[in-house]
Design a protein around this motif. Sequence first.
Motif, PDB file in Angstrom:
ATOM      1  N   TRP A  84      22.327  46.809  30.289  1.00 53.29           N
ATOM      2  CA  TRP A  84      21.496  47.035  31.152  1.00 53.29           C
ATOM      3  C   TRP A  84      22.332  48.633  31.515  1.00 53.29           C
ATOM      4  N   ARG A  85      22.266  50.371  31.866  1.00 54.20           N
ATOM      5  CA  ARG A  85      22.159  50.771  32.044  1.00 54.20           C
ATOM      6  C   ARG A  85      23.050  51.794  31.248  1.00 54.20           C
ATOM      7  N   LYS A  86      22.541  51.540  30.049  1.00 50.81           N
ATOM      8  CA  LYS A  86      22.829  52.251  29.215  1.00 50.81           C
ATOM      9  C   LYS A  86      22.182  53.240  28.349  1.00 50.81           C
ATOM     10  N   ALA A  87      20.720  53.186  28.483  1.00 45.11           N
ATOM     11  CA  ALA A  87      19.784  54.066  28.582  1.00 45.11           C
ATOM     12  C   ALA A  87      18.866  53.592  27.099  1.00 45.11           C
ATOM     13  N   TYR A  88      19.594  52.065  26.495  1.00 43.82           N
ATOM     14  CA  TYR A  88      19.133  51.250  24.951  1.00 43.82           C
ATOM     15  C   TYR A  88      17.432  51.190  25.969  1.00 43.82           C
ATOM     16  N   ALA A  89      17.417  50.714  27.038  1.00 48.35           N
ATOM     17  CA  ALA A  89      15.497  50.771  26.560  1.00 48.35           C
ATOM     18  C   ALA A  89      14.749  52.022  26.826  1.00 48.35           C
ATOM     19  N   TYR A  90      15.214  52.837  27.619  1.00 49.77           N
ATOM     20  CA  TYR A  90      14.472  53.849  27.721  1.00 49.77           C
ATOM     21  C   TYR A  90      14.184  54.960  25.539  1.00 49.77           C
ATOM     22  N   GLU A  91      16.025  54.756  24.771  1.00 44.98           N
ATOM     23  CA  GLU A  91      15.854  54.952  23.201  1.00 44.98           C
ATOM     24  C   GLU A  91      15.047  53.606  23.114  1.00 44.98           C
ATOM     25  N   GLY A  92      14.063  52.817  23.006  1.00 46.56           N
ATOM     26  CA  GLY A  92      13.920  51.678  22.250  1.00 46.56           C
ATOM     27  C   GLY A  92      12.315  51.388  22.581  1.00 46.56           C
ATOM     28  N   CYS A  93      12.182  52.509  24.091  1.00 42.62           N
ATOM     29  CA  CYS A  93      10.958  52.705  23.917  1.00 42.62           C
ATOM     30  C   CYS A  93       9.925  53.429  23.667  1.00 42.62           C
ATOM     31  N   VAL A  94      10.938  54.858  23.742  1.00 43.46           N
ATOM     32  CA  VAL A  94      10.479  55.595  23.099  1.00 43.46           C
ATOM     33  C   VAL A  94       9.981  55.248  21.664  1.00 43.46           C
ATOM     34  N   ALA A  95      10.987  55.265  20.419  1.00 45.21           N
ATOM     35  CA  ALA A  95      10.666  54.959  19.004  1.00 45.21           C
ATOM     36  C   ALA A  95       9.814  53.510  18.630  1.00 45.21           C
ATOM     37  N   ALA A  96       9.963  52.770  19.808  1.00 44.64           N
ATOM     38  CA  ALA A  96       8.150  51.655  19.870  1.00 44.64           C
ATOM     39  C   ALA A  96       7.227  52.611  19.300  1.00 44.64           C
ATOM     40  N   ILE A  97       7.012  52.866  20.897  1.00 49.41           N
ATOM     41  CA  ILE A  97       5.587  53.784  21.370  1.00 49.41           C
ATOM     42  C   ILE A  97       5.303  54.884  20.162  1.00 49.41           C
ATOM     43  N   ASP A  98       6.345  55.509  19.213  1.00 49.35           N
ATOM     44  CA  ASP A  98       6.629  56.724  18.643  1.00 49.35           C
ATOM     45  C   ASP A  98       5.644  55.918  17.694  1.00 49.35           C
ATOM     46  N   TRP A  99       6.417  54.479  16.976  1.00 54.64           N
ATOM     47  CA  TRP A  99       5.911  53.715  15.775  1.00 54.64           C
ATOM     48  C   TRP A  99       5.274  53.144  16.474  1.00 54.64           C
ATOM     49  N   ALA A 100       4.292  52.904  17.404  1.00 55.72           N
ATOM     50  CA  ALA A 100       3.239  51.899  17.662  1.00 55.72           C
ATOM     51  C   ALA A 100       1.299  53.294  17.230  1.00 55.72           C
ATOM     52  N   PHE A 101       1.723  54.749  17.861  1.00 50.30           N
ATOM     53  CA  PHE A 101       0.957  55.070  17.936  1.00 50.30           C
ATOM     54  C   PHE A 101       0.851  56.197  15.644  1.00 50.30           C
ATOM     55  N   ALA A 102       2.242  56.185  15.703  1.00 49.47           N
ATOM     56  CA  ALA A 102       1.865  56.488  14.668  1.00 49.47           C
ATOM     57  C   ALA A 102       1.621  55.533  13.001  1.00 49.47           C
ATOM     58  N   THR A 103       1.835  54.155  13.505  1.00 51.08           N
ATOM     59  CA  THR A 103       1.329  53.140  12.838  1.00 51.08           C
ATOM     60  C   THR A 103      -0.474  52.702  12.827  1.00 51.08           C
ATOM     61  N   HIS A 104      -0.806  53.150  13.881  1.00 51.05           N
ATOM     62  CA  HIS A 104      -2.038  52.566  14.622  1.00 51.05           C
ATOM     63  C   HIS A 104      -2.786  53.713  14.937  1.00 51.05           C
ATOM     64  N   PRO A 105      -3.431  54.536  14.330  1.00 49.53           N
ATOM     65  CA  PRO A 105      -4.065  55.176  14.965  1.00 49.53           C
ATOM     66  C   PRO A 105      -5.329  55.037  15.848  1.00 49.53           C
TER      67      PRO A 105
END
Length: 88
Positions: free
Chosen positions: A11-32
């Motif tokens: 917690w409080r190390k910005a992992y959640a933010y970085e993980g969410c950004v990567a997951a959302i980028d991936w979701a929109f890129a692979t599921h048009p």
Amino acid sequence: ALGWGLARAAWRKAYAYEGCVAAIDWAFATHPGWTEIIHSIHPDNRASQALAQRLGSVCRGSCKLPAPHEDSPNEKWVQTREQWRSRT
């Protein structure tokens, strides 16, 4: 659907933010065909609400989860593909 959590030591190390950004980028890129991302957040989870806001999501009220969690209170936080692309 994606679900995840972090060990308290992470917690409080910005992992959640970085993980969410990567997951959302991936979701929109692979599921048009996906037009929005939905975050289901417990109403008392202020940290996750703050993260959703930082990601550009807006609370659209309460929602129900599928069984076996249908009795757990949750809020629906949403952002569209267009909102995601236009974030700064």
